[in-house]
Design a protein around this motif. Structure first.
Motif, PDB file in Angstrom:
ATOM      1  N   ARG A   1     -57.560  -5.199 -40.036  1.00 51.48           N
ATOM      2  CA  ARG A   1     -57.706  -5.304 -38.372  1.00 51.48           C
ATOM      3  C   ARG A   1     -56.472  -5.012 -37.596  1.00 51.48           C
ATOM      4  NH1 ARG A   1     -62.048 -10.139 -37.669  1.00 51.48           N
ATOM      5  NH2 ARG A   1     -61.909  -9.306 -35.384  1.00 51.48           N
TER       6      ARG A   1
ATOM      7  N   ASP B   1     -58.802  -9.917 -41.727  1.00 51.67           N
ATOM      8  CA  ASP B   1     -58.788  -8.611 -42.582  1.00 51.67           C
ATOM      9  C   ASP B   1     -57.570  -8.051 -42.367  1.00 51.67           C
ATOM     10  OD1 ASP B   1     -59.036  -6.315 -44.048  1.00 51.67           O
ATOM     11  OD2 ASP B   1     -61.145  -6.296 -43.904  1.00 51.67           O
TER      12      ASP B   1
ATOM     13  N   ASN C   1     -55.788  -2.178 -35.475  1.00 51.42           N
ATOM     14  CA  ASN C   1     -56.329  -2.320 -34.035  1.00 51.42           C
ATOM     15  C   ASN C   1     -55.645  -3.184 -33.191  1.00 51.42           C
ATOM     16  OD1 ASN C   1     -58.200  -0.155 -34.790  1.00 51.42           O
ATOM     17  ND2 ASN C   1     -59.388  -1.860 -35.490  1.00 51.42           N
ATOM     18  N   TYR C   2     -55.392  -4.404 -33.633  1.00 50.74           N
ATOM     19  CA  TYR C   2     -54.639  -5.303 -32.743  1.00 50.74           C
ATOM     20  C   TYR C   2     -53.150  -5.078 -32.453  1.00 50.74           C
ATOM     21  CZ  TYR C   2     -58.809  -8.429 -33.542  1.00 50.74           C
ATOM     22  OH  TYR C   2     -60.033  -8.933 -33.633  1.00 50.74           O
TER      23      TYR C   2
END
Length: 316
Positions: A154, A151, A157-158
């Protein structure tokens, strides 16, 4: 070689070491001072709903080759432009792949990232990483609903840590694909049908003259506590091996499993072996060194031999 590097925004030396190549360099895709962000095209008309993306497909704005590129990128999670060109090399030219990727950006089928080293923003310009955009993600999830695709949300965050980790892993994955020795690949594969057991970042089934083997591959990153990371993971797999006499990978054939510690430099690999004593584990552990991949895939592997790492030549 261990070295202490300075923060580009300060004259103070960092208190912990970093590991250089045999030539005294810090590899780009493992550099602790990388920064990166998505770069939007000048003309940007993103499709953000499933209905809109399906309409884009229905009107013939996406052909079969476009679909293949998107599926290749989705399966890779994050790959740089050179890697995507190589993945597509048997179907279309490198320049055609780049043209299509650039066109995809307009409708948010893919996102392009700009990655640079802090304090050295423009002198080193690597091939740009690509990830699925919101439209590409929704299109693939519609047609391949059972498959995993990252997705786009995401990546908030990564961040750059995830970007460089997947690009590094895809270099190894891409080489195995080019040599036509990999028959199966899965990210975050489940071990022994138990989702609570620590999983490898990537699992691959490889063809060898002696029969197929399963590789459990994970990446060491300099700005990570990689000693604790690998110690915990290998101890977890040790318990599995003691129970089964192997490390079975769910949804993979029952081949012998080999744990692969993938490092950017030989110096990191040697440090890991020194701290964890890889030769004391009951299952097979190989080390793959990225700086040696450029000399040939078959000679980039080492096995722990008492206090040393012994370079081997694989017969693939």
């Amino acid at each position: 070689m261990e070295t202490v590097i300075k923060n580009p925004h300060s004259n103070d030396e960092l208190e912990f070491p970093f590991f250089t190549t045999k030539n005294g360099e810090i590899p780009f895709w493992d550099h602790p001072f990388l920064k990166g962000s998505k770069v939007l095209p000048n003309k940007y008309y993103p499709y953000t709903t499933q209905e809109g993306v399906i309409e884009l497909y229905r009107r013939g704005r996406i052909d079969e080759t476009d679909f293949i590129i998107l599926k290749v990128l989705g399966d890779a999670v994050c790959a740089n432009e050179d890697q995507i060109r190589r993945y597509m090399g048997s179907l279309i030219s490198r320049s055609e792949t780049s043209k299509r990727l650039d066109r995809f950006r307009t409708n948010a089928l893919v996102d392009r990232w700009k990655v640079r080293i802090r304090g050295d923003d423009e002198s080193i310009k690597p091939p740009a990483p690509f990830t699925l955009g919101v439209a590409g993600y929704k299109l693939l999830k519609h047609f391949y609903n059972a498959d995993f695709f990252m997705d786009p949300n995401r990546w908030d965050n990564y961040g750059i840590g995830g970007i460089k980790r997947y690009v590094a892993m895809n270099e190894l994955r891409c080489m195995m694909t080019e040599k036509r020795i990999v028959t199966k690949w899965k990210w975050n594969a489940v071990i022994a049908n138990n989702p609570h057991i620590k999983f490898p970042m990537g699992a691959a089934e490889l063809k060898t003259p002696q029969g197929n083997i399963n590789l459990l591959i994970d990446r060491a990153q300099m700005n990570q506590n990689f000693i604790g990371y690998f110690r915990d993971k290998l101890e977890s797999w040790k318990m599995v091996y003691q129970k089964f006499g192997n490390i079975p990978v769910s949804e993979f054939p029952e081949n012998m499993s080999v744990a692969i510690i993938y490092t950017s430099t030989l110096s990191i690999a040697e440090y890991i072996h020194k701290e964890i004593m890889l030769d004391t584990f009951p299952f097979h552990i190989w080390v793959c060194v990225e700086e040696d991949l450029h000399q040939g895939f078959n000679t980039a592997f080492y096995i722990p031999n008492k206090e040393k790492l012994k370079r081997i030549k694989l017969d693939f």
